[in-house]
Design a protein around this motif. Structure first.
Motif, mmCIF file in Angstrom:
data_model
loop_
_atom_site.group_PDB
_atom_site.id
_atom_site.type_symbol
_atom_site.label_atom_id
_atom_site.label_comp_id
_atom_site.label_asym_id
_atom_site.label_seq_id
_atom_site.Cartn_x
_atom_site.Cartn_y
_atom_site.Cartn_z
ATOM 1 N N TRP A 110 2.258 11.544 7.403
ATOM 2 C CA TRP A 110 2.411 10.205 6.825
ATOM 3 C C TRP A 110 2.883 10.272 5.372
ATOM 4 N N GLY A 111 3.276 11.474 4.940
ATOM 5 C CA GLY A 111 3.837 11.661 3.615
ATOM 6 C C GLY A 111 2.946 12.497 2.710
ATOM 7 N N TRP A 112 3.583 13.170 1.779
ATOM 8 C CA TRP A 112 2.873 13.948 0.763
ATOM 9 C C TRP A 112 3.448 13.515 -0.583
ATOM 10 N N PRO A 113 3.001 12.384 -1.099
ATOM 11 C CA PRO A 113 3.639 11.783 -2.266
ATOM 12 C C PRO A 113 3.603 12.655 -3.513
ATOM 13 N N GLU A 114 2.566 13.459 -3.682
ATOM 14 C CA GLU A 114 2.485 14.300 -4.877
ATOM 15 C C GLU A 114 3.626 15.308 -4.959
ATOM 16 N N LEU A 115 4.189 15.664 -3.803
ATOM 17 C CA LEU A 115 5.302 16.615 -3.769
ATOM 18 C C LEU A 115 6.610 15.951 -3.347
ATOM 19 N N ASN A 116 6.613 14.626 -3.344
ATOM 20 C CA ASN A 116 7.821 13.875 -3.014
ATOM 21 C C ASN A 116 8.315 14.155 -1.591
ATOM 22 N N ILE A 117 7.386 14.396 -0.679
ATOM 23 C CA ILE A 117 7.738 14.669 0.714
ATOM 24 C C ILE A 117 7.557 13.398 1.531
ATOM 25 N N LYS A 118 8.613 13.007 2.233
ATOM 26 C CA LYS A 118 8.610 11.758 3.001
ATOM 27 C C LYS A 118 7.720 11.878 4.234
ATOM 28 N N GLU A 119 7.382 10.716 4.791
ATOM 29 C CA GLU A 119 6.664 10.718 6.066
ATOM 30 C C GLU A 119 7.580 11.291 7.148
ATOM 31 N N TRP A 120 6.975 11.779 8.220
ATOM 32 C CA TRP A 120 7.689 12.620 9.178
ATOM 33 C C TRP A 120 8.844 11.911 9.882
ATOM 34 N N GLN B 6 -5.816 16.174 -3.995
ATOM 35 C CA GLN B 6 -4.785 15.132 -3.968
ATOM 36 C C GLN B 6 -5.196 13.979 -3.046
ATOM 37 N N THR B 7 -4.263 13.515 -2.194
ATOM 38 C CA THR B 7 -4.555 12.350 -1.344
ATOM 39 C C THR B 7 -4.673 12.731 0.134
ATOM 40 N N ASP C 66 -2.161 17.020 10.399
ATOM 41 C CA ASP C 66 -2.452 16.991 8.967
ATOM 42 C C ASP C 66 -1.869 15.742 8.306
ATOM 43 N N TRP C 67 -2.336 15.483 7.105
ATOM 44 C CA TRP C 67 -2.004 14.268 6.358
ATOM 45 C C TRP C 67 -0.511 14.083 6.103
ATOM 46 N N SER C 68 0.248 15.192 6.016
ATOM 47 C CA SER C 68 1.643 15.098 5.573
ATOM 48 C C SER C 68 2.553 14.415 6.586
ATOM 49 N N GLY D 59 4.925 3.085 -6.437
ATOM 50 C CA GLY D 59 5.128 4.523 -6.492
ATOM 51 C C GLY D 59 5.259 5.162 -5.127
ATOM 52 N N GLN D 60 5.213 6.498 -5.123
ATOM 53 C CA GLN D 60 5.423 7.262 -3.899
ATOM 54 C C GLN D 60 4.322 7.034 -2.862
ATOM 55 N N ILE D 61 3.082 6.839 -3.325
ATOM 56 C CA ILE D 61 1.992 6.644 -2.366
ATOM 57 C C ILE D 61 2.238 5.393 -1.535
ATOM 58 N N ARG D 62 2.548 4.297 -2.203
ATOM 59 C CA ARG D 62 2.799 3.043 -1.472
ATOM 60 C C ARG D 62 4.060 3.149 -0.625
ATOM 61 N N GLN D 63 5.069 3.852 -1.132
ATOM 62 C CA GLN D 63 6.309 4.004 -0.368
ATOM 63 C C GLN D 63 6.055 4.740 0.940
ATOM 64 N N CYS D 64 5.269 5.814 0.887
ATOM 65 C CA CYS D 64 4.942 6.558 2.110
ATOM 66 C C CYS D 64 4.196 5.674 3.103
ATOM 67 N N MET D 65 3.306 4.841 2.595
ATOM 68 C CA MET D 65 2.548 3.956 3.482
ATOM 69 C C MET D 65 3.441 2.893 4.103
ATOM 70 N N ASP D 66 4.306 2.304 3.301
ATOM 71 C CA ASP D 66 5.223 1.295 3.835
ATOM 72 C C ASP D 66 6.140 1.896 4.891
#
Length: 532
Positions: A249-259, A178-179, A245-247, A470-477
């Motif tokens: 800052w978010g885990w977009p593939e599983l719709n998990i928000k940044e911490w 994944q990412t 770990d990466w999550s 999408g979710q990837i950009r949303q987690c980054m923003d």
């Protein structure tokens, strides 16, 4: 006749006074009008001056989008020492996704500060788990990290990070699941934005898989130091360097928000159902196919002799993706039951921080691996320990004990979630990263070099090309650090001494044995009852 003259004079005097009053009133009004006009002119001048300065800043720093705000620091009793009511400007800089000079590739803007002096002098101590940083790096203290030592880690690495003069360069070797690599690199970039100028020049290699690879058994004194490899988890018998770990800052593939967002949502979720009103069972939902120990856990779900006191469910992620993740919101899972089970997957599991953040008492199946924060959590204070080789029996007793000692069980759950919310704020996550990289950077005995195939990356080069919303950009923003921290990192505590650490670990083992003894005594009685 005299009376008429007197009346006429009185009338004339009254008329004269009236004219004087009118003149005075008119003069006063004119004076007020002039003052008001001067005020309006002054305000207009200030407005035009601000507009001109704004235009000048925009012209000179045309590539930046920023806001300047003033923060007034105040003196508190202990935690902050500073001059009261002195403003410190914070430049808030959002992503600049305008392609420069008609280029088709997003470039890194040059307007973000390369150094920043904090407005507050902190005397705040870091959480205890920071004390493990020294031990994680200890194996390289005598020899340092040479080029030869570093390159031995390359075959296992997914990417190389080079930080030089505050800029970050990446050379990717292979694609992870994944990412993971994207959000790990994104997290390091946010660290550079939060603490500009505080990361030394360094090179590191990162492994994004679950399994560890740098085992102590493979490196003896005569083989030289082990290769340094950054990883999401560690093991008492491995040298992998533990890193967040990466999550976070978010885990977009599983719709998990940044911490930051998710931790708030979890706190709100805890309030939806009172602890005493939740079902008096232990709850777990996950993928049992990733490890044998999880497969064994699922057997605890069924018994023809007694109520196992657990509710275990298989998480079908494909179905969740198709259903828009309606059944897998983490904040909604805190209120299912009074007790939640944590069990490792292939190694450590990202789910650990989510489960411990619920104020349900965590039943922690004793982990073999550790992430960066778990090592300072205390059994029977922050969680209930479960023996891996006696899971079903231990789980049932823990639930029975909790239902008969509700105040104590609720306190353990609450203390666990409070530990997470207090000690795992994103500021501390960044502080931990900062001290790990500073300590690692001091070990460098090589010329930090940017490889030919490496690429300079920044927040813009990673986020701006993602335009689908999408979710990837949303987690980054959501996780973007907008400005340097006005507060310095917490004060790094001293590392554990050998004797001190032995005492702490011995005490924890004593607590676990005591709980195991309670459990065994309970089952001695239960087995006699079942045999009747």
């Amino acid at each position: 006749m005299g009376e008429k003259i007197h009346v006429a004079q009185a009338t004339e005097d009254h008329h004269h006074k009236r004219q004087q009053n009118l003149a005075t009133s008119l003069s006063s009004k004119l004076a007020k009008t002039w003052i008001t006009t001067k005020i309006y002119i002054f305000l207009l001048f200030i407005f035009l001056l601000c507009a001109s300065l704004s235009w000048i800043f925009t012209f000179v720093l045309g590539e930046s989008r920023f806001q300047v705000t003033s923060v007034f620091t105040r003196t508190t009793n202990k935690s902050v020492t500073t001059t009261p009511n002195i403003p410190k400007s914070i430049i808030k800089i959002s992503l600049n996704c305008t392609l420069l000079n008609n280029k088709t590739i997003q470039t890194c803007p040059s307007n973000y500060p390369t150094k920043f002096e904090p407005a507050i002098t902190s005397s705040e101590a870091c959480p205890d788990y920071f004390r493990w940083i020294h031990r994680d790096l200890e194996v390289w203290q005598k020899t340092g990290i040479t080029r030869e030592t570093l390159e031995k880690a390359k075959p296992n690495a997914h990417f190389r990070v080079v930080i030089k003069s505050g800029k970050l360069y990446v050379h990717k070797y292979k694609k992870p699941f994944q990412t993971r690599d994207v959000f790990t690199i994104w997290g390091i970039l946010q660290l550079l934005r939060k603490y500009p100028g505080q990361i030394p020049d360094l090179e590191l290699l990162f492994l994004c898989n679950d399994s560890l690879v740098i085992w102590k058994r493979d490196f003896k004194k005569d083989t030289g130091p082990p290769p340094p490899l950054f990883h999401y988890c560690g093991h008492p018998d491995a040298y992998d360097i533990v890193f967040p770990d990466w999550s976070f800052w978010g885990w977009p593939e599983l719709n998990i928000k940044e911490w930051n967002k998710l931790s708030v949502a979890l706190q709100e979720g805890n309030k939806k159902v009172e602890w005493k009103d939740r079902i008096p069972y232990a709850y777990w939902k996950g993928n049992p196919n990733v490890s044998p120990i999880r497969g064994e856990l699922m057997r605890c779900n069924v018994s023809d002799k007694y109520d196992p006191m657990v509710r275990l469910y298989i998480q079908d992620w494909r179905s969740e993706v198709n259903n828009g993740f309606r059944g897998s919101k983490l904040e909604d899972q805190c209120t299912h039951s009074r007790y939640k089970i944590y069990i490792e997957g292939k190694t450590w599991s990202v789910s650990e921080k989510y489960i411990l953040s619920c104020d349900s008492m965590t039943l922690l199946v004793e982990p073999e691996y550790h992430d960066f924060f778990i090592r300072s959590m205390v059994p029977m204070k922050h969680y209930w320990p479960i023996r891996p080789n006696n899971k079903c029996g231990d789980l049932k007793f823990a639930v029975e004990w909790g239902n008969n000692n509700t105040e104590k069980a609720q306190t353990i759950g609450k203390q666990g979630s409070e530990y997470m919310m207090k000690n795992l704020e994103m500021k501390y996550v960044y502080d931990y990263m900062l001290y790990v990289l500073q300590g690692y950077g001091k070990l460098m005995k090589l010329d930090v070099t940017v490889p030919e195939n490496a690429t300079e990356v920044c927040s813009e080069t990673i986020a701006c090309p993602i335009t689908d919303g999408g979710q990837i950009r949303q987690c980054m923003d959501d996780s973007l650090v907008m400005s340097p921290s006005i507060k310095p990192a917490c004060n790094l505590p001293k590392p554990y001494g050998d004797n001190e650490l032995k005492r702490i670990l011995k005490k924890q083992e004593s607590v676990k044995r005591k709980v195991g003894k309670w459990t065994d005594e309970y089952w001695e009685v239960q087995n006699k009852i079942l045999q009747q």
